[in-house]
Design an enzyme around this catalytic site. Structure first.
Site, PDB file in Angstrom:
ATOM      1  N   ASP A   1      10.408  33.970  12.601  1.00  0.00           N
ATOM      2  CA  ASP A   1       9.750  34.918  11.697  1.00  0.00           C
ATOM      3  C   ASP A   1       8.409  34.350  11.215  1.00  0.00           C
ATOM      4  O   ASP A   1       7.683  35.004  10.470  1.00  0.00           O
ATOM      5  CB  ASP A   1      10.670  35.349  10.539  1.00  0.00           C
ATOM      6  CG  ASP A   1      11.136  34.192   9.690  1.00  0.00           C
ATOM      7  OD1 ASP A   1      10.813  33.028   9.997  1.00  0.00           O
ATOM      8  OD2 ASP A   1      11.852  34.454   8.694  1.00  0.00           O
ATOM      9  N   SER A   2       8.043  33.154  11.717  1.00  0.00           N
ATOM     10  CA  SER A   2       6.671  32.653  11.567  1.00  0.00           C
ATOM     11  C   SER A   2       5.714  33.640  12.215  1.00  0.00           C
ATOM     12  O   SER A   2       4.499  33.582  11.994  1.00  0.00           O
ATOM     13  CB  SER A   2       6.522  31.268  12.201  1.00  0.00           C
ATOM     14  OG  SER A   2       7.003  31.274  13.530  1.00  0.00           O
TER      15      SER A   2
ATOM     16  N   ASP B   1      15.064  34.868  14.979  1.00  0.00           N
ATOM     17  CA  ASP B   1      15.273  34.709  13.537  1.00  0.00           C
ATOM     18  C   ASP B   1      15.793  35.986  12.900  1.00  0.00           C
ATOM     19  O   ASP B   1      15.310  37.077  13.187  1.00  0.00           O
ATOM     20  CB  ASP B   1      13.937  34.368  12.857  1.00  0.00           C
ATOM     21  CG  ASP B   1      13.788  32.886  12.597  1.00  0.00           C
ATOM     22  OD1 ASP B   1      14.814  32.163  12.610  1.00  0.00           O
ATOM     23  OD2 ASP B   1      12.654  32.443  12.375  1.00  0.00           O
TER      24      ASP B   1
ATOM     25  N   LYS C   1      19.177  32.968  14.271  1.00  0.00           N
ATOM     26  CA  LYS C   1      19.020  31.854  13.331  1.00  0.00           C
ATOM     27  C   LYS C   1      18.957  32.393  11.905  1.00  0.00           C
ATOM     28  O   LYS C   1      18.257  33.366  11.635  1.00  0.00           O
ATOM     29  CB  LYS C   1      17.756  31.053  13.675  1.00  0.00           C
ATOM     30  CG  LYS C   1      17.455  29.936  12.671  1.00  0.00           C
ATOM     31  CD  LYS C   1      16.486  28.919  13.221  1.00  0.00           C
ATOM     32  CE  LYS C   1      15.040  29.343  13.199  1.00  0.00           C
ATOM     33  NZ  LYS C   1      14.477  29.625  11.870  1.00  0.00           N
TER      34      LYS C   1
ATOM     35  N   GLU D   1      18.582  31.112   7.731  1.00  0.00           N
ATOM     36  CA  GLU D   1      18.208  30.024   6.830  1.00  0.00           C
ATOM     37  C   GLU D   1      19.274  29.862   5.747  1.00  0.00           C
ATOM     38  O   GLU D   1      19.742  30.853   5.188  1.00  0.00           O
ATOM     39  CB  GLU D   1      16.858  30.332   6.160  1.00  0.00           C
ATOM     40  CG  GLU D   1      15.707  30.359   7.142  1.00  0.00           C
ATOM     41  CD  GLU D   1      14.345  30.594   6.483  1.00  0.00           C
ATOM     42  OE1 GLU D   1      14.273  30.641   5.235  1.00  0.00           O
ATOM     43  OE2 GLU D   1      13.365  30.716   7.233  1.00  0.00           O
TER      44      GLU D   1
ATOM     45  N   GLU E   1      13.766  21.552   9.019  1.00  0.00           N
ATOM     46  CA  GLU E   1      12.316  21.728   8.855  1.00  0.00           C
ATOM     47  C   GLU E   1      11.792  20.899   7.688  1.00  0.00           C
ATOM     48  O   GLU E   1      12.302  20.982   6.573  1.00  0.00           O
ATOM     49  CB  GLU E   1      11.988  23.208   8.626  1.00  0.00           C
ATOM     50  CG  GLU E   1      10.492  23.442   8.463  1.00  0.00           C
ATOM     51  CD  GLU E   1      10.052  24.894   8.655  1.00  0.00           C
ATOM     52  OE1 GLU E   1      10.912  25.768   8.884  1.00  0.00           O
ATOM     53  OE2 GLU E   1       8.833  25.141   8.569  1.00  0.00           O
TER      54      GLU E   1
HETATM   55  O1  KIV Z   1       9.976  30.955  12.074  1.00  0.00           O
HETATM   56  C1  KIV Z   1       9.877  29.934  12.752  1.00  0.00           C
HETATM   57  O2  KIV Z   1       9.037  29.802  13.646  1.00  0.00           O
HETATM   58  C2  KIV Z   1      10.793  28.842  12.451  1.00  0.00           C
HETATM   59  C3  KIV Z   1      10.402  27.498  12.933  1.00  0.00           C
HETATM   60  C4  KIV Z   1       9.253  27.000  12.184  1.00  0.00           C
HETATM   61  C5  KIV Z   1      11.536  26.562  12.929  1.00  0.00           C
HETATM   62  O3  KIV Z   1      11.777  29.047  11.842  1.00  0.00           O
END
Ligand code: KIV
Length: 286
Positions: A45-46, A84, A114, A116, A183
């Site tokens: 989600d970056s 994510d 994924k 968090e 992270e």
């Molecule tokens: O959103 C993302 O790219 C991430 C990485 C920085 C691990 O969660």
């Protein structure tokens, strides 16, 4: 079928084989990453920061994630894809969590999702795993909680925080997580967590003691108009400068009339071009 699976990732940890992850958010970036031989792609989600122009990951929606994951899946057809779960697509009840995780797999074609968090999301992890959805955890700096954390800070500096991280990692493993992203965690703490759990740890700013590493595509390539150097990133190319200069040359060729030339123009008897845009694939799949 992807060449990597969650089972293979665990074997790689056992055999001490480092696992390489990179983020990607669209078809060409995924295709290039696959051709480069990366083990796995994270549709992070970056995306919010590096592609959509937000300042945090908080505004990213499940629809954004599904859309971009699907594009990545079209580009990387034999690479493991982790997607994510964005802000508040979990935490609000098991049914929502399962529905959103399922969308990432069924519509986005991800192989795993994924989330968090640690102990507090263990039940949701368990629910997904029970439903056949492989889950990767994410501990340390958890950007979806940036407003609660009060900024992007290195995690695990205090003994009690380090203990909390270790307990969270164990809780995720017990809940059935297949791997854990760490992270911006103090490297000695990341190393301790890595030896305490049997599932792989994938570090970003967490030192070399992790079982694998992940970096953001736009960071290793300096693919940004105003790239900021980061301590935990190694940059391998300066694509931003290359792109800016190339577009500048194109714009000035248009202005000066030196593009297009005869070479770029059709005559009445010209054959059809081999491709119209990009790679020129003519059939849509997926
Ligand atoms: O959103 C993302 O790219 C991430 C990485 C920085 C691990 O969660």
């Amino acid at each position: 079928m992807a060449s990597l699976t969650v089972t293979k990732m665990k074997q790689m940890k056992k055999q001490g084989q480092p696992i390489s992850f990179i983020t990607a958010y669209d078809y060409p970036s995924a295709r290039l990453a696959e051709q480069a031989g990366i083990d796995a792609i994270l549709v992070g989600d970056s995306l919010g920061n590096v592609v959509l122009g937000y300042h945090t990951t908080v505004p990213v929606t499940i629809d954004d994630m599904v859309y971009h994951t699907r594009a990545v899946a079209r580009g990387a057809t034999s690479t493991f894809i982790l997607a994510d779960m964005p802000f508040m697509s979990y935490h609000t009840g098991m049914e929502t969590t399962l529905r959103n995780a399922a969308r990432l797999m069924q519509e986005g074609l991800a192989h795993a999702v994924k989330l968090e968090g640690g102990e507090e999301i263990a039940e949701e992890v368990r629910g997904c795993v029970r439903g056949g959805i492989p889950v990767v955890g994410h501990l340390g700096l958890t950007p979806q909680s940036v407003h609660q954390l009060g900024g992007y800070r290195v995690q695990g500096k205090q003994e009690q925080d380090a203990k909390r991280l270790l307990a969270d990692a164990i809780a995720l493993e017990q809940a059935g997580a297949s791997a854990i992203v760490l992270e911006m965690v103090v490297s000695s703490v990341a190393e301790e967590i890595t030896s305490a759990v049997s599932i792989p740890t994938i570090g970003i700013g967490a030192g070399k003691g992790c079982d694998g590493q992940v970096l953001v595509y736009h960071d290793i390539l300096q693919y940004d108009a105003d790239y900021k150097k980061k301590k935990f990133v190694q940059t391998y190319a300066d694509i931003g400068t290359t792109i800016r200069e190339a577009i500048g040359r194109y714009a000035s060729d248009v202005k000066s009339g030196s593009f297009p030339t005869e070479e770029h123009s059709f005559a009445g008897d010209s054959p059809a071009p081999a491709a119209v845009y990009g790679s020129g694939k003519e059939q849509d799949k997926g």
